[in-house]
Design a protein around this motif. Structure first.
Motif, short mmCIF file in Angstrom:
data_model
loop_
_atom_site.label_atom_id
_atom_site.label_comp_id
_atom_site.label_asym_id
_atom_site.label_seq_id
_atom_site.Cartn_x
_atom_site.Cartn_y
_atom_site.Cartn_z
N GLY A 191 0.82 -1.20 0.00
CA GLY A 191 0.00 0.00 0.00
C GLY A 191 0.85 1.25 0.00
O GLY A 191 2.09 1.17 0.06
N ILE A 192 0.22 2.41 -0.05
CA ILE A 192 0.96 3.67 -0.12
C ILE A 192 1.79 3.88 1.15
O ILE A 192 2.97 4.23 1.07
N GLY A 193 1.18 3.67 2.32
CA GLY A 193 1.90 3.86 3.58
C GLY A 193 3.07 2.92 3.71
O GLY A 193 4.17 3.32 4.11
N ASN A 194 2.85 1.66 3.38
CA ASN A 194 3.92 0.65 3.44
C ASN A 194 5.06 1.02 2.50
O ASN A 194 6.25 0.94 2.87
N ALA A 195 4.72 1.44 1.29
CA ALA A 195 5.74 1.80 0.31
C ALA A 195 6.53 3.02 0.76
O ALA A 195 7.77 3.04 0.68
N PHE A 196 5.83 4.04 1.24
CA PHE A 196 6.51 5.27 1.67
C PHE A 196 7.48 4.98 2.81
O PHE A 196 8.62 5.45 2.81
N THR A 197 7.02 4.21 3.79
CA THR A 197 7.86 3.90 4.96
C THR A 197 9.10 3.12 4.56
O THR A 197 10.23 3.44 4.97
N ARG A 198 8.92 2.09 3.74
CA ARG A 198 10.05 1.24 3.36
C ARG A 198 11.02 1.94 2.44
O ARG A 198 12.24 1.81 2.57
N ILE A 199 10.51 2.71 1.47
CA ILE A 199 11.40 3.40 0.54
C ILE A 199 12.20 4.48 1.27
O ILE A 199 13.42 4.59 1.10
N SER A 200 11.52 5.27 2.10
CA SER A 200 12.21 6.36 2.80
C SER A 200 13.21 5.84 3.82
O SER A 200 14.25 6.47 4.05
N SER A 201 12.93 4.67 4.42
CA SER A 201 13.84 4.14 5.44
C SER A 201 15.04 3.41 4.84
O SER A 201 16.11 3.37 5.44
N THR A 202 14.87 2.82 3.66
CA THR A 202 15.97 2.05 3.05
C THR A 202 16.71 2.82 1.97
O THR A 202 17.92 2.60 1.76
N GLU A 203 16.03 3.73 1.28
CA GLU A 203 16.66 4.44 0.17
C GLU A 203 16.72 5.94 0.40
O GLU A 203 17.41 6.66 -0.33
N GLY A 204 15.97 6.41 1.39
CA GLY A 204 15.90 7.85 1.62
C GLY A 204 14.73 8.48 0.89
O GLY A 204 14.29 7.98 -0.15
N VAL A 205 14.20 9.56 1.44
CA VAL A 205 13.04 10.23 0.86
C VAL A 205 13.33 10.74 -0.54
O VAL A 205 12.45 10.79 -1.41
N ARG A 206 14.60 11.06 -0.81
CA ARG A 206 14.96 11.59 -2.13
C ARG A 206 14.67 10.59 -3.25
O ARG A 206 14.46 10.99 -4.40
N ALA A 207 14.65 9.31 -2.91
CA ALA A 207 14.38 8.30 -3.93
C ALA A 207 12.99 8.46 -4.53
O ALA A 207 12.75 8.09 -5.69
N LEU A 208 12.06 9.02 -3.75
CA LEU A 208 10.70 9.23 -4.23
C LEU A 208 10.62 10.34 -5.27
O LEU A 208 9.62 10.47 -5.98
N TRP A 209 11.67 11.15 -5.36
CA TRP A 209 11.70 12.25 -6.32
C TRP A 209 12.58 11.93 -7.53
O TRP A 209 12.72 12.77 -8.43
N ARG A 210 13.13 10.73 -7.57
CA ARG A 210 14.00 10.36 -8.68
C ARG A 210 13.22 10.33 -9.99
O ARG A 210 12.20 9.67 -10.08
N GLY A 211 13.69 11.07 -10.97
CA GLY A 211 13.01 11.14 -12.26
C GLY A 211 12.16 12.37 -12.44
O GLY A 211 11.60 12.59 -13.52
N VAL A 212 12.06 13.20 -11.42
CA VAL A 212 11.20 14.39 -11.50
C VAL A 212 11.72 15.37 -12.55
O VAL A 212 10.94 16.11 -13.17
N SER A 213 13.04 15.38 -12.79
CA SER A 213 13.60 16.29 -13.80
C SER A 213 13.06 15.99 -15.19
O SER A 213 12.83 16.90 -15.99
N SER A 214 12.84 14.72 -15.47
CA SER A 214 12.29 14.34 -16.77
C SER A 214 10.86 14.85 -16.94
O SER A 214 10.46 15.32 -18.01
N VAL A 215 10.10 14.77 -15.85
CA VAL A 215 8.72 15.26 -15.88
C VAL A 215 8.68 16.77 -16.07
O VAL A 215 7.89 17.29 -16.88
N ILE A 216 9.53 17.48 -15.35
CA ILE A 216 9.55 18.94 -15.45
C ILE A 216 9.93 19.38 -16.87
O ILE A 216 9.32 20.28 -17.45
#
Length: 303
Positions: A57-82
């Motif tokens: 789920g969203i909560g599970n994904a956010f917790t695991r990604i931010s704890s193992t890869e860092g919150v910045r990982a959730l923004w990876r690829g944003v430059s392509s979108v912009i």
């Protein structure tokens, strides 16, 4: 209040350039704000071989990604979108307004209004997706679990070198199959909810937000099965599974999803997709209507 100040009188006189600029600003705002949730949606849709990349789920994904890869990982690829969202949304809204005007959708009381908005929305998405599709491929390659890419340019050159130019467009037929009904549904729902809430056609942030959110949620829910197929195609080059890696198109992708996960597979990422599109669509329409209504000062910003 004078006639020149009325909101309804501004849009028809704004011109194609202003509509395109408004769309570009709205698109960049929309995609940037909700990007972390979009990253979670991508990861939930990918058929992962590692348990570490399976999220419930969203909560599970956010917790695991931010704890193992860092919150910045959730923004990876944003430059392509912009980089892609501005031009793509400019083309999108410019085409939408042009087709809507040509088909009589802007004439009050016209019988053409019922088919004008869907036709304009479909035409707009065909044009904009042709421009945006490569940027979307790069974005999703950077979003996946343990992505090797930190730069969109490195990602683009690697995909081109290893898979060829066709890799940027292998999902384009699927994207169109998905976004034409998505956009037609979105614009139709938006226009009718806005008209219901705001029959006088005045600039009304609340009606734009509510109509945009409802339209985005409905359209996102209806087209999630095709979005799962699109994600499979766009991230196939990162998969170690030969069947996925050499998937040739939409029908192959749909067959793989059905064989591996049944009906449940077509709802992968449904919640984050709806959660992404409701506020982002509301923000997109609010931004677009605001910049369109304020067209008299926009040219000054360009001087």
């Amino acid at each position: 209040m004078s006639d020149e100040d009325e909101y309804e009188a501004l849009s028809p006189n704004a011109g194609l350039g202003v509509n395109m600029l408004a769309g570009a600003l709205a698109g960049i705002t929309e995609h940037s704000v909700m990007f972390p949730v979009d990253s979670i949606k991508t990861r939930m849709q990918v058929f992962a071989t590692s348990p570490a990349a399976v999220y419930t789920g969203i909560g599970n994904a956010f917790t695991r990604i931010s704890s193992t890869e860092g919150v910045r990982a959730l923004w990876r690829g944003v430059s392509s979108v912009i980089m892609g969202a501005g031009p793509a949304h400019a083309v999108h809204f410019g085409t939408y307004e042009a087709v809507k005007e040509m088909t009589g959708g802007n004439r009050e009381g016209s019988a053409h209004q019922w088919f004008s908005a869907p036709l304009a929305g479909a035409s707009a998405t065909i044009a904009s997706d042709a421009l945006m599709n490569p940027f979307d491929v790069i974005k999703q390659r950077m979003q996946v679990h343990q992505s090797e890419f930190r730069s969109m340019f490195t990602c683009a050159s690697t995909v081109f070198r290893n898979e060829g130019f066709s890799a940027f467009y292998v999902s384009y037929p699927t994207t169109l199959t998905m976004t034409v009904p998505f956009t037609a549904a979105q614009f139709t729902v938006y226009e009718h909810v806005k008209k219901f809430m705001n029959p006088r056609g005045e600039y009304s942030p609340l009606s734009h937000i509510v109509a945009g959110g409802v339209a985005g949620g409905v359209a996102a829910g209806l087209t999630t099965p095709l979005d799962v197929a699109k994600t499979l195609l766009q991230t196939r080059g990162t998969s170690g599974d030969p069947e996925i890696r050499y998937c040739r198109g939409m029908l192959d992708a749909l067959k793989i999803i059905w064989r591996r996960d049944g009906l449940r597979g077509f709802s992968r990422g449904l919640t984050p997709r709806v959660v992404t599109h409701m506020p982002s669509n509301a923000l997109c329409w609010l931004s677009y209507e605001f910049f369109s209504a304020s067209h008299d000062f926009i040219p000054l910003c360009l001087r």
